[in-house]
Design a protein around this motif. Structure first.
Motif, PDB file in Angstrom:
ATOM      1  N   CYS A 272     113.252  57.920  50.259  1.00  0.00           N
ATOM      2  CA  CYS A 272     114.545  58.429  50.725  1.00  0.00           C
ATOM      3  C   CYS A 272     115.717  57.686  50.087  1.00  0.00           C
ATOM      4  CB  CYS A 272     114.614  58.388  52.238  1.00  0.00           C
ATOM      5  SG  CYS A 272     113.599  59.685  53.005  1.00  0.00           S
ATOM      6  N   ASN A 273     115.463  56.966  48.996  1.00  0.00           N
ATOM      7  CA  ASN A 273     116.517  56.523  48.091  1.00  0.00           C
ATOM      8  C   ASN A 273     116.598  57.429  46.867  1.00  0.00           C
ATOM      9  OD1 ASN A 273     117.200  54.398  49.710  1.00  0.00           O
ATOM     10  ND2 ASN A 273     116.287  52.809  48.426  1.00  0.00           N
ATOM     11  N   MET A 274     115.749  58.510  46.846  1.00  0.00           N
ATOM     12  CA  MET A 274     115.683  59.287  45.611  1.00  0.00           C
ATOM     13  C   MET A 274     115.327  60.760  45.823  1.00  0.00           C
ATOM     14  SD  MET A 274     113.437  58.418  42.179  1.00  0.00           S
ATOM     15  CE  MET A 274     111.879  58.321  43.081  1.00  0.00           C
ATOM     16  N   ASN A 275     114.243  61.075  46.558  1.00  0.00           N
ATOM     17  CA  ASN A 275     113.747  62.454  46.506  1.00  0.00           C
ATOM     18  C   ASN A 275     113.385  63.064  47.850  1.00  0.00           C
ATOM     19  OD1 ASN A 275     111.364  61.106  47.060  1.00  0.00           O
ATOM     20  ND2 ASN A 275     110.226  61.908  45.316  1.00  0.00           N
ATOM     21  N   CYS A 276     114.010  62.585  48.951  1.00  0.00           N
ATOM     22  CA  CYS A 276     113.763  63.203  50.251  1.00  0.00           C
ATOM     23  C   CYS A 276     114.555  64.505  50.380  1.00  0.00           C
ATOM     24  CB  CYS A 276     114.152  62.252  51.380  1.00  0.00           C
ATOM     25  SG  CYS A 276     112.916  60.971  51.692  1.00  0.00           S
ATOM     26  N   ASN A 277     113.928  65.513  50.943  1.00  0.00           N
ATOM     27  CA  ASN A 277     114.561  66.819  51.151  1.00  0.00           C
ATOM     28  C   ASN A 277     114.638  67.074  52.647  1.00  0.00           C
ATOM     29  OD1 ASN A 277     115.539  69.408  50.940  1.00  0.00           O
ATOM     30  ND2 ASN A 277     113.543  70.317  50.491  1.00  0.00           N
ATOM     31  N   THR A 278     115.725  66.610  53.253  1.00  0.00           N
ATOM     32  CA  THR A 278     115.922  66.804  54.687  1.00  0.00           C
ATOM     33  C   THR A 278     117.290  67.439  54.925  1.00  0.00           C
ATOM     34  OG1 THR A 278     116.789  64.547  54.916  1.00  0.00           O
ATOM     35  CG2 THR A 278     114.442  64.860  55.299  1.00  0.00           C
ATOM     36  N   PHE A 279     117.592  67.732  56.165  1.00  0.00           N
ATOM     37  CA  PHE A 279     118.771  68.533  56.484  1.00  0.00           C
ATOM     38  C   PHE A 279     120.075  67.802  56.206  1.00  0.00           C
ATOM     39  CE2 PHE A 279     121.474  71.144  59.332  1.00  0.00           C
ATOM     40  CZ  PHE A 279     121.118  72.394  58.827  1.00  0.00           C
ATOM     41  N   LEU A 280     120.093  66.488  56.391  1.00  0.00           N
ATOM     42  CA  LEU A 280     121.352  65.753  56.271  1.00  0.00           C
ATOM     43  C   LEU A 280     121.273  64.581  55.294  1.00  0.00           C
ATOM     44  CD1 LEU A 280     122.386  65.652  60.052  1.00  0.00           C
ATOM     45  CD2 LEU A 280     123.334  67.122  58.278  1.00  0.00           C
ATOM     46  N   ASN A 281     120.386  64.651  54.296  1.00  0.00           N
ATOM     47  CA  ASN A 281     120.230  63.500  53.395  1.00  0.00           C
ATOM     48  C   ASN A 281     121.295  63.537  52.300  1.00  0.00           C
ATOM     49  OD1 ASN A 281     119.100  65.774  52.131  1.00  0.00           O
ATOM     50  ND2 ASN A 281     117.765  64.519  50.857  1.00  0.00           N
TER      51      ASN A 281
END
Length: 533
Positions: free
Chosen positions: A496-505
Motif C-alpha cells: 500500500c505504498n505502491m499498488n493497492c486498489n482500494t476506495f480511498l487510497n
C-alpha cells in the motif's frame, strides 16, 4: 598546520563537487577496506575510517597520517507492470501502464550551497580525505574525515513516458559528512575507547509525476462518461453540480497524469555522535562495538506543485454551475486550482541510530575472519511529514479522501528495524600484500507490503573483493570492488505504498491493481592511499 590547511581545502572542494551514490543504505561508500571486508570491521576498524566504524580504532594509530579515498558508484534498477487478476479500477480496465517496463536509470547529484546541477550521470564519484594526529607516546589520537554516510540517487527523466515517473522521476537523498572531529584513547595495551562527532549536510529532493488510480475516482470518471456529452457540457448540468463543465480536459480518469510535485530540502548543519570500544587481548582475537547516534534532522526548502488540466478544469467547471459551489464547500474543495503553486516548506526526517558489534579471529598469521552484527532503527520512518507555508490547492481536493489538512503532506513508509550480519575474510600471504573478501546478506528494512519505486530495496546480497599493498613502511594503497543485487515481486494489492486498489487510497498508490516485479543492481569501486608521517 600544513596538513590541517590541506584538509580544510579539500573539504571545501568536496562540498561543491561531491555526489551521491545509489541506494538508501548504510556503510557502502565510507571505507575502501571496510567495503572489501563486507563492512565487518567493528573489531578491526580501518585506520582513519575508524571514525565511522568504531572510533576506538583511532587509538591504534601512531604518529600523524592522512587518507585520500575515492569511490565510483552506479545503480541500475528496473520494474515491470502487469495487471493483476480481474484488474478493474472503478470500472476502468485499460491502464496504459499495463505490460510496460521502466527505462534507463542514471544518477544525479546535489551540490551543497548550489543545488541540483541537472546532470544525468552514468556513475558518480565520491572523494574524501581524512587526517589523524598522534604525538609519539601519547594515548590520545585526534582525527577528522569526510565521507558519504547515506544516499539514494535515481533519475528516470530521459523517457517522458517511463512508467516509473509516478514514483520518482528524480530523487536524491544524501547525507554528506564534511567534518568529523574525533578522538581515540588508549586505556591500556588491550582496551581502547573512542568518540566522533560527524557533522553532515543533508539533502532531500523528490521530483515525481502523480496520478491517483482508485475506486472512487474511477467510479466518478465512469459517471462523467455516462452523463457528459463529448464536448463536456449540457444545460441540465449547468443548473446542477457542473460535473461536465470542465469540458473534455476536465473528464476524470484514474489513469491520467494529475500533477507534478517537486520538493527540495536541505539541512546544512546536522551533527550526530559515534561511541566505540575495542578490546584486543591478543593478536588472534578482538571484540568491538560502536553506537552511531541518530538525529531528528530538520529540513527547510521549497516546493512546486504543477497541476494538469484534468483537475483544474474539473474544479473550474464545478464552480461555474449553480449547485457545484455548494457541493464543493461541503466537500472542502478549492474554488480553483492554479497551474503552478510554489512556496517554502519544512520537514523533520529522522536519521536512524545504528549499533554494530564485531568479532575478529586470526587463527594463523596470514588468515583473519571478521563477523559483525548490526541494527539500524529504520522503524522511525513510519511516515514522512512535510509542512507547507500555505494550503496546497491540489491537496484540498484530497479532503474528499479523508486528508484533513491541505497544508501538510504525509507519505506513509512503515519501515522496520532489522538485525543484519556481515562477514569478512583477509588473507595475507606476504607481509606487504593483503587479499580481502566480503559478504553481506542484507535484510531490507522495507517490508514486502511497503516496498515501492521510491526505495526499491528488497533483501539483497553484497559481494566484495579487494587488495591492499604496502608501497613502503609509511605508504599503502587499497583497491576494492563491490556488487549488490536484489529482486522483489509485489503482487497486485500487496504494497500500500505502491499498488493497492482500494476506495480511498489517494496517497499514494500510482500502480493500483498492478503486479510489480523489480530489481536493483549496484556497482562500487573504491581506491585509497594512506600515508604516515
Amino acid at each position: 598546520m600544513r596538513r590541517l590547511a590541506i584538509a580544510v581545502a579539500v573539504s571545501g572542494t568536496l562540498s561543491v563537487s561531491l555526489s551521491a551514490h545509489a541506494a538508501l543504505t548504510e556503510n557502502l561508500t565510507t571505507s575502501v577496506v571496510a567495503m572489501a571486508m563486507g563492512n565487518a570491521v567493528t573489531a578491526d576498524p580501518p585506520g582513519i575510517q575508524s571514525i565511522h566504524f568504531n572510533p576506538a580504532g583511532l587509538a591504534r594509530l601512531t604518529g600523524d597520517s592522512e587518507s585520500i579515498h575515492n569511490f565510483v558508484a552506479s545503480i541500475r534498477t528496473s520494474a515491470r507492470f502487469t495487471p493483476g487478476d480481474g484488474f478493474d479500477v472503478g470500472g476502468w480496465t485499460d491502464d496504459p501502464l499495463s505490460n510496460t517496463s521502466t527505462g534507463p536509470v542514471r544518477q544525479v547529484m546535489y551540490v551543497p550551497g548550489y543545488g541540483m546541477p541537472g546532470w544525468r550521470l552514468p556513475a558518480v564519484a565520491v572523494p574524501g580525505i581524512g587526517m589523524a594526529w598522534n604525538t609519539p607516546g601519547s594515548p590520545w589520537t585526534f582525527a577528522t574525515d569526510s565521507y558519504m554516510s547515506q544516499a539514494m540517487s535515481l533519475d528516470r527523466t530521459s523517457d517522458p513516458n517511463d512508467p516509473g515517473q509516478y514514483q520518482g522521476r528524480q530523487q536524491q537523498i544524501q547525507r554528506l559528512v564534511y567534518a568529523s572531529p574525533a578522538v581515540g584513547y588508549k586505556y591500556s595495551d588491550t582496551l581502547r575507547f573512542g568518540m566522533a562527532i560527524p557533522i553532515a549536510h543533508a539533502a532531500f529532493v523528490v521530483d515525481t509525476n502523480m496520478r491517483f488510480p482508485n475506486e472512487l475516482l474511477g467510479v466518478f470518471g465512469q459517471l462523467q462518461k455516462g452523463w457528459c456529452p463529448e464536448d463536456g457540457g449540457n444545460i441540465i448540468d449547468v443548473f446542477g453540480f457542473g460535473v461536465c463543465g470542465g469540458g473534455k480536459d476536465g473528464m476524470v480518469s484514474p489513469f491520467k497524469k494529475a500533477a507534478n510535485m517537486r520538493l527540495e530540502l536541505t539541512a546544512p548543519f546536522d551533527p550526530t555522535v559515534n561511541f566505540g570500544v575495542l578490546w584486543e587481548p591478543s593478536e588472534k582475537f578482538a571484540l568491538g562495538a560502536v553506537y552511531q547516534g541518530g538525529s531528528k534532522t530538520h529540513y527547510t526548502g521549497s516546493y512546486v506543485f504543477t497541476t494538469e488540466p484534468m483537475l483544474r478544469n474539473f474544479v473550474a467547471g464545478m464552480n461555474a454551475s449553480l449547485l457545484g459551489p455548494i457541493a464543493g464547500a461541503v466537500l472542502g474543495f478549492p474554488s480553483s486550482i492554479p497551474a503552478v503553486q510554489k512556496g517554502n516548506m519544512s520537514a523533520t526526517i529522522p536519521f536512524p541510530w545504528h549499533m554494530q558489534v564485531g568479532l575478529k579471529l586470526k587463527p594463523v598469521r596470514w588468515v583473519q575472519l571478521n563477523v559483525d552484527a548490526s541494527y539500524a532503527h529504520w522503524s522511525e520512518w513510519d511516515a514522512l511529514r512535510f509542512q507547507f507555508d500555505q494550503s496546497i490547492k491540489l491537496l484540498e481536493v484530497a479532503r474528499l479522501y479523508g486528508i484533513p489538512d491541505s497544508g501538510k503532506l504525509v507519505i506513509p513508509r512503515g519501515y522496520k528495524s532489522v538485525v543484519n550480519f556481515a562477514y569478512g575474510l583477509q588473507l595475507q600471504p606476504l607481509e606487504r600484500l593483503a587479499l580481502r573478501l566480503g559478504f553481506e546478506p542484507r535484510k531490507t528494512s522495507i517490508p514486502a507490503d511497503k516496498i515501492d519505486l521510491l526505495a526499491p530495496l528488497p533483501n539483497a546480497k553484497l559481494f566484495s573483493a579487494g587488495i591492499g599493498f604496502k608501497l613502503d613502511k609509511n605508504t599503502d594503497i587499497n583497491i576494492t570492488g563491490s556488487y549488490l543485487t536484489g529482486k522483489f515481486y509485489a503482487p497486485a494489492n500487496s504494497s500500500c505504498n505502491m499498488n493497492c486498489n482500494t476506495f480511498l487510497n489517494i496517497i499514494y498508490n500510482p500502480y493500483a491493481g498492478q503486479n510489480v516485479a523489480g530489481d536493483i543492481h549496484v556497482r562500487y569501486f573504491g581506491f585509497e592511499i594512506n600515508k604516515r608521517f
